[in-house]
Scaffold this active site. Structure first.
Site, mmCIF file in Angstrom:
data_model
loop_
_atom_site.group_PDB
_atom_site.id
_atom_site.type_symbol
_atom_site.label_atom_id
_atom_site.label_comp_id
_atom_site.label_asym_id
_atom_site.label_seq_id
_atom_site.Cartn_x
_atom_site.Cartn_y
_atom_site.Cartn_z
ATOM 1 N N SER A 91 0.935 -1.197 0.133
ATOM 2 C CA SER A 91 0.065 -0.081 0.084
ATOM 3 C C SER A 91 0.976 1.078 0.116
ATOM 4 O O SER A 91 2.153 1.159 0.206
ATOM 5 C CB SER A 91 -0.735 -0.016 1.238
ATOM 6 O OG SER A 91 -0.222 0.296 2.434
ATOM 7 N N VAL A 147 14.034 -0.149 -0.511
ATOM 8 C CA VAL A 147 14.967 0.667 -0.950
ATOM 9 C C VAL A 147 15.652 0.386 -2.118
ATOM 10 O O VAL A 147 16.246 -0.931 -2.346
ATOM 11 C CB VAL A 147 15.991 1.103 0.171
ATOM 12 C CG1 VAL A 147 17.109 1.861 -0.286
ATOM 13 C CG2 VAL A 147 15.345 1.569 1.323
ATOM 14 N N GLY A 201 6.289 9.014 -15.200
ATOM 15 C CA GLY A 201 5.719 8.322 -14.238
ATOM 16 C C GLY A 201 6.606 7.973 -12.858
ATOM 17 O O GLY A 201 6.450 7.073 -12.035
ATOM 18 N N GLU A 204 6.359 10.980 -7.108
ATOM 19 C CA GLU A 204 5.243 10.715 -6.688
ATOM 20 C C GLU A 204 4.026 11.531 -6.639
ATOM 21 O O GLU A 204 4.264 12.763 -7.529
ATOM 22 C CB GLU A 204 5.522 10.874 -4.930
ATOM 23 C CG GLU A 204 6.675 10.209 -4.319
ATOM 24 C CD GLU A 204 6.177 8.695 -4.000
ATOM 25 O OE1 GLU A 204 4.996 8.691 -3.692
ATOM 26 O OE2 GLU A 204 6.956 7.681 -4.211
ATOM 27 N N ASP A 215 11.106 11.310 0.853
ATOM 28 C CA ASP A 215 11.541 9.960 0.463
ATOM 29 C C ASP A 215 12.802 9.401 0.661
ATOM 30 O O ASP A 215 13.174 8.455 1.248
ATOM 31 C CB ASP A 215 11.150 9.933 -1.136
ATOM 32 C CG ASP A 215 11.536 8.640 -1.599
ATOM 33 O OD1 ASP A 215 10.688 7.675 -1.550
ATOM 34 O OD2 ASP A 215 12.379 8.584 -2.704
ATOM 35 N N LYS A 219 13.799 6.561 3.285
ATOM 36 C CA LYS A 219 14.730 5.493 2.710
ATOM 37 C C LYS A 219 15.889 5.376 3.766
ATOM 38 O O LYS A 219 16.451 4.303 4.057
ATOM 39 C CB LYS A 219 15.217 5.737 1.311
ATOM 40 C CG LYS A 219 13.972 5.365 0.295
ATOM 41 C CD LYS A 219 14.327 5.728 -0.907
ATOM 42 C CE LYS A 219 13.427 5.294 -2.055
ATOM 43 N NZ LYS A 219 13.545 5.944 -3.172
ATOM 44 N N GLY A 315 15.387 2.404 -12.295
ATOM 45 C CA GLY A 315 14.491 1.623 -11.299
ATOM 46 C C GLY A 315 12.927 2.053 -11.650
ATOM 47 O O GLY A 315 12.761 2.647 -12.638
HETATM 48 N N1 LIG Z 1 6.365 2.159 -7.771
HETATM 49 C C1 LIG Z 1 7.416 1.983 -7.541
HETATM 50 O O1 LIG Z 1 8.484 1.721 -8.498
HETATM 51 C C2 LIG Z 1 7.892 1.578 -6.188
HETATM 52 C C3 LIG Z 1 9.229 1.395 -6.047
HETATM 53 C C4 LIG Z 1 9.663 0.951 -4.760
HETATM 54 C C5 LIG Z 1 8.782 0.834 -3.567
HETATM 55 N N2 LIG Z 1 7.453 1.339 -3.848
HETATM 56 C C6 LIG Z 1 6.497 1.071 -2.822
HETATM 57 O O2 LIG Z 1 5.559 0.058 -3.173
HETATM 58 C C7 LIG Z 1 3.996 0.427 -2.359
HETATM 59 C C8 LIG Z 1 3.254 0.222 -3.639
HETATM 60 O O3 LIG Z 1 3.591 1.077 -4.674
HETATM 61 P P1 LIG Z 1 2.751 1.431 -5.935
HETATM 62 O O4 LIG Z 1 3.457 2.135 -6.915
HETATM 63 O O5 LIG Z 1 2.192 0.285 -6.284
HETATM 64 O O6 LIG Z 1 1.650 2.371 -5.366
HETATM 65 P P2 LIG Z 1 0.363 2.700 -5.913
HETATM 66 O O7 LIG Z 1 0.168 2.470 -7.644
HETATM 67 O O8 LIG Z 1 -0.276 4.005 -5.515
HETATM 68 O O9 LIG Z 1 -0.836 1.641 -5.469
HETATM 69 C C9 LIG Z 1 -1.131 1.618 -3.981
HETATM 70 C C10 LIG Z 1 -2.126 0.418 -3.687
HETATM 71 O O10 LIG Z 1 -2.490 0.450 -2.344
HETATM 72 C C11 LIG Z 1 -4.073 0.588 -2.369
HETATM 73 N N3 LIG Z 1 -4.241 1.206 -1.140
HETATM 74 C C12 LIG Z 1 -4.237 2.466 -0.704
HETATM 75 N N4 LIG Z 1 -4.631 2.428 0.712
HETATM 76 C C13 LIG Z 1 -5.019 1.044 1.118
HETATM 77 C C14 LIG Z 1 -5.130 0.373 2.339
HETATM 78 N N5 LIG Z 1 -5.492 1.253 3.565
HETATM 79 N N6 LIG Z 1 -5.411 -0.766 2.476
HETATM 80 C C15 LIG Z 1 -5.327 -1.606 1.261
HETATM 81 N N7 LIG Z 1 -4.892 -1.133 0.093
HETATM 82 C C16 LIG Z 1 -4.618 0.364 0.122
HETATM 83 C C17 LIG Z 1 -4.343 1.278 -3.523
HETATM 84 O O11 LIG Z 1 -5.745 1.420 -3.696
HETATM 85 P P3 LIG Z 1 -6.685 2.205 -4.501
HETATM 86 O O12 LIG Z 1 -5.926 2.789 -6.004
HETATM 87 O O13 LIG Z 1 -7.869 1.810 -4.542
HETATM 88 O O14 LIG Z 1 -6.740 3.203 -3.653
HETATM 89 C C18 LIG Z 1 -3.461 0.773 -4.660
HETATM 90 O O15 LIG Z 1 -4.012 -0.432 -5.041
HETATM 91 C C19 LIG Z 1 4.472 1.917 -1.956
HETATM 92 O O16 LIG Z 1 4.834 1.649 -0.444
HETATM 93 C C20 LIG Z 1 5.725 2.308 -2.768
HETATM 94 O O17 LIG Z 1 6.234 3.372 -1.586
HETATM 95 C C21 LIG Z 1 7.086 1.326 -5.348
#
Ligand SMILES: NC(=O)c1ccc[n+]([C@@H]2O[C@H](COP(=O)([O-])OP(=O)(O)OC[C@H]3O[C@@H](n4cnc5c(N)ncnc54)[C@H](OP(=O)(O)O)[C@@H]3O)[C@@H](O)[C@H]2O)c1
Length: 342
Positions: A91, A147, A201, A204, A215, A219, A315
């Site tokens: 999440s 990270v 994309g 944040e 951020d 990290k 990344g």
């Molecule tokens: N994107 C990257 O490249 C990347 C890299 C490293 C780490 N991360 C980490 O990985 C995690 C996910 O990233 P992401 O890019 O997939 O984020 P995202 O696209 O914003 O997706 C977040 C997901 O979490 C859901 N969510 C929000 N609040 C929630 C809750 N209370 N209970 C259950 N689900 C909930 C959202 O649902 P809705 O859309 O329905 O609100 C969505 O499905 C984050 O912590 C991020 O910091 C991401």
């Protein structure tokens, strides 16, 4: 928990070559529950149809139509009820408290389920407590994706430098600010640079989170927790971002053969303490932290091995989905249960 960019990409991996690799290693993995914030939630003990789940969410629909059994109304309830062995916490990060992700992780561990996360919050704010809980329950708490996405930072130290003492680190950990600074060097204006990074994309949803150094600070605290055994809150460290940095300064530095980057630094202190700070630093071009183009660089300082650097080209979501996969493989190989980290 979370079916956004990372969760959906991971589900694609399970349906493709990576799923086949799991099967050929003798594992049958199915996703029995998914919670989202605004796209409903579903439990199906027989396994949810992942391609359909992706189509539903990508079209703005709800997963609730796929739910089997008594209704489930919030994420914690789903974590407590889902028939599962492993919970993936993916999440969004809340940088000031790490919640509600920490509650999700704790609820899963209390049930005796292993947890894999790419969310920095639980690692930065609560790693030691969550790991202790995982140990008591005999399960794993793994977080390689928290990270530098899929680059093996935590595993590098744990598996390849066993027993070595990490005395500190320096890192460029936030891709958005690195790319903005690279645009400024090339003479692109600050607002245009941010628009370009958002279009790619990378940034944040709230750009302040990157620009103000949050951020990078979260990290740095996650790394300090895992590599230095120190508990430091992101809001307690000196933190400066690149908002308001004069683009002329960036261009002038480049003309002098130097480069400005947002750097996170940490130094181990006695009795489980560490000193951390985040801020823009002017670096000579031959400093590995100034290497470009790259989304992340981390230099670990150790007592006997000297400096060890790890470098991330580009990344993103693929790499993070791979980090979840690699943690899952480690768990299935018995790592999490037999050798919990810490
Ligand atoms: N994107 C990257 O490249 C990347 C890299 C490293 C780490 N991360 C980490 O990985 C995690 C996910 O990233 P992401 O890019 O997939 O984020 P995202 O696209 O914003 O997706 C977040 C997901 O979490 C859901 N969510 C929000 N609040 C929630 C809750 N209370 N209970 C259950 N689900 C909930 C959202 O649902 P809705 O859309 O329905 O609100 C969505 O499905 C984050 O912590 C991020 O910091 C991401």
């Amino acid at each position: 928990v979370g079916f956004g960019s990372v969760g959906r990409r991971f589900s694609e991996l399970l349906g493709g070559a990576y799923g086949r690799r799991l099967r050929s290693a003798g594992w049958r993995v199915s996703v029995t529950a998914i919670a989202t914030g605004r796209h409903g939630m579903a439990i199906d003990p027989r396994g949810l149809p992942l391609a359909r789940c992706r189509r539903l969410v990508e079209a703005g629909g709800s997963l609730t139509s796929l739910h089997q059994g008594p209704p489930v109304s919030h994420t914690l309830e789903l974590v407590r009820r889902a028939p599962a062995d492993v919970v993936l916490e993916i999440s969004p990060l809340e940088p000031r408290s790490g919640q509600p992700a920490i509650r999700h992780v704790r609820a899963a561990l209390e049930r005796g389920l292993s947890v894999i996360t790419a969310n920095k919050g639980p690692v930065a704010f609560a790693r030691a407590r969550l790991l202790a809980l995982a140990r008591r329950r005999g399960v794993g708490f793994l977080h390689e994706g928290a990270v530098m996405d899929g680059i093996p930072v935590f595993n590098l130290v744990e598996r390849c430098l066993p027993g070595a003492r990490v005395t500190g680190f320096r890192g460029v950990l936030n891709a958005t600010t690195t790319r903005i600074l690279a645009c400024l060097e090339a003479g692109v204006g600050a607002e245009q640079a941010l628009r370009e990074v958002q279009a790619a994309g990378i940034a944040e949803a709230d750009p302040g989170f990157d620009l103000d150094g949050w951020d990078a600070a979260v990290k740095a605290c996650a790394l300090a927790a895992a590599l230095l055994g120190a508990r430091v809150r992101p809001d307690a460290i000196p933190r400066r971002g690149i908002r308001g940095l004069d683009p002329e300064r960036v261009v002038a530095a480049r003309r002098r053969g130097r480069r400005i980057r947002l750097v996170a630094e940490a130094r181990r202190r006695e009795r489980g303490r560490a000193e951390l700070r985040v801020g823009p630093r002017e670096l000579p071009l031959d400093d590995v932290l100034a290497s470009a183009p790259s989304d992340g660089v981390l230099v670990l300082e150790t007592d006997l091995v000297g400096d060890v650097a790890i470098w991330q080209g580009r990344g993103g979501v693929d790499q993070t989905a791979y980090a979840l996969f690699s943690d899952l493989m480690a768990l299935l190989a018995g790592d999490g249960r037999r050798f919990p980290r810490g």
